[in-house]
Design an enzyme around this catalytic site. Structure first.
Site, PDB file in Angstrom:
ATOM      1  N   HIS A  18       2.263  14.871  40.617  1.00 17.11           N
ATOM      2  CA  HIS A  18       1.367  13.709  40.709  1.00 17.11           C
ATOM      3  C   HIS A  18       0.155  14.048  41.591  1.00 17.11           C
ATOM      4  O   HIS A  18      -0.978  13.696  41.262  1.00 17.11           O
ATOM      5  CB  HIS A  18       2.074  12.511  41.362  1.00 17.11           C
ATOM      6  CG  HIS A  18       3.206  11.927  40.562  1.00 17.11           C
ATOM      7  ND1 HIS A  18       4.462  11.729  41.083  1.00 17.11           N
ATOM      8  CD2 HIS A  18       3.271  11.475  39.290  1.00 17.11           C
ATOM      9  CE1 HIS A  18       5.248  11.184  40.164  1.00 17.11           C
ATOM     10  NE2 HIS A  18       4.551  11.014  39.065  1.00 17.11           N
ATOM     11  N   LYS A  68      14.036  -0.772  35.251  1.00 15.48           N
ATOM     12  CA  LYS A  68      14.515   0.512  35.770  1.00 15.48           C
ATOM     13  C   LYS A  68      15.159   0.291  37.128  1.00 15.48           C
ATOM     14  O   LYS A  68      14.622  -0.443  37.951  1.00 15.48           O
ATOM     15  CB  LYS A  68      13.336   1.474  35.969  1.00 15.48           C
ATOM     16  CG  LYS A  68      12.817   2.120  34.710  1.00 15.48           C
ATOM     17  CD  LYS A  68      11.856   3.259  35.091  1.00 15.48           C
ATOM     18  CE  LYS A  68      11.017   3.725  33.927  1.00 15.48           C
ATOM     19  NZ  LYS A  68       9.917   4.606  34.333  1.00 15.48           N
ATOM     20  N   ARG A  97       2.476  16.519  30.754  1.00 13.07           N
ATOM     21  CA  ARG A  97       3.179  17.759  31.081  1.00 13.07           C
ATOM     22  C   ARG A  97       3.448  18.575  29.828  1.00 13.07           C
ATOM     23  O   ARG A  97       2.962  19.653  29.657  1.00 13.07           O
ATOM     24  CB  ARG A  97       4.517  17.454  31.765  1.00 13.07           C
ATOM     25  CG  ARG A  97       4.380  17.208  33.235  1.00 13.07           C
ATOM     26  CD  ARG A  97       5.556  16.477  33.777  1.00 13.07           C
ATOM     27  NE  ARG A  97       5.660  15.161  33.188  1.00 13.07           N
ATOM     28  CZ  ARG A  97       6.407  14.201  33.665  1.00 13.07           C
ATOM     29  NH1 ARG A  97       7.165  14.410  34.707  1.00 13.07           N
ATOM     30  NH2 ARG A  97       6.437  13.022  33.082  1.00 13.07           N
ATOM     31  N   SER A 144       9.699  13.202  38.712  1.00 12.63           N
ATOM     32  CA  SER A 144      10.434  12.433  39.723  1.00 12.63           C
ATOM     33  C   SER A 144      11.921  12.481  39.402  1.00 12.63           C
ATOM     34  O   SER A 144      12.764  12.562  40.288  1.00 12.63           O
ATOM     35  CB  SER A 144       9.961  10.970  39.737  1.00 12.63           C
ATOM     36  OG  SER A 144       8.594  10.900  40.057  1.00 12.63           O
TER      37      SER A 144
END
Ligand code: ADP
Length: 164
Positions: free
Chosen positions: A18, A42, A91, A129
């Site tokens: 990040h 979440k 990514r 993460s």
């Protein structure tokens, strides 16, 4: 006019990946708002307050970066703060489909808001993460994958979770 972009995400927790996107984003935009999206579906590792504080720990002395949180639609938040650009990182192919869908849905909801993507740097393309949390839980080292204060917070969180 200063160009501001919103960098939204879960940041649970912020990683070096990040930070790479944020640093490069500052080469394109005058101001960045790193915004923690509050997602009640979440179950997070860190609370929103903890995530904000970890972000502050990275950027408190940079007056071109603000840290905030929001709930609801990202495009509504972007409009509320008077911005028109969403910054996202890409990514791998795995990110592409989800990001394509989100970017198009957001444009449908709010045609005045554009999403811009930055490719991850080769040193962090494998960092997420999610895998940082998994490595911590399995007792591995995340040194270099997150800033030192985030590494410390992950270890403390793990210890309190185990106690609790
Ligand atoms: P979300 O839960 O919305 O995917 P994340 O906090 O996981 O939010 O990520 C926010 C943004 O940062 C996403 O666009 C994601 O693709 C990007 N990102 C996450 N990790 C990296 C990385 N290592 N390199 C580049 N971009 C990344």
């Amino acid at each position: 006019m200063a160009q501001t972009a919103i960098y939204p995400g879960s940041f649970d927790p912020i990683t070096s990946g990040h930070i790479g996107i944020i640093e490069r984003g500052l080469q394109v935009f005058d101001q960045l708002i790193v915004a923690v999206a509050i997602n009640t579906r979440k179950k997070p590792f860190f609370t929103v307050e903890e995530r904000l504080s970890l972000l502050q720990g990275c950027f408190a002395d940079n007056d071109r970066i603000q840290v905030d949180s929001f709930s609801g639609l990202t495009v509504d938040y972007v409009r509320k703060v008077g911005a028109s650009v969403i910054l996202r990182g890409l990514r791998a192919v795995a990110d592409f489909e989800y990001e394509l869908q989100m970017a198009n849905m957001n444009r449908k909801l709010e045609p005045g808001v554009e999403t811009l993507f930055m490719m991850t740097g080769e040193e962090y393309f494998f960092v997420s993460s999610q895998n940082v949390k998994e490595i911590v839980m399995l007792g591995g080292s995340i040194s270099g994958l997150v800033p030192p204060h985030v590494e410390q917070a992950c270890l403390s969180k793990l210890a309190t979770d185990k106690d609790g």
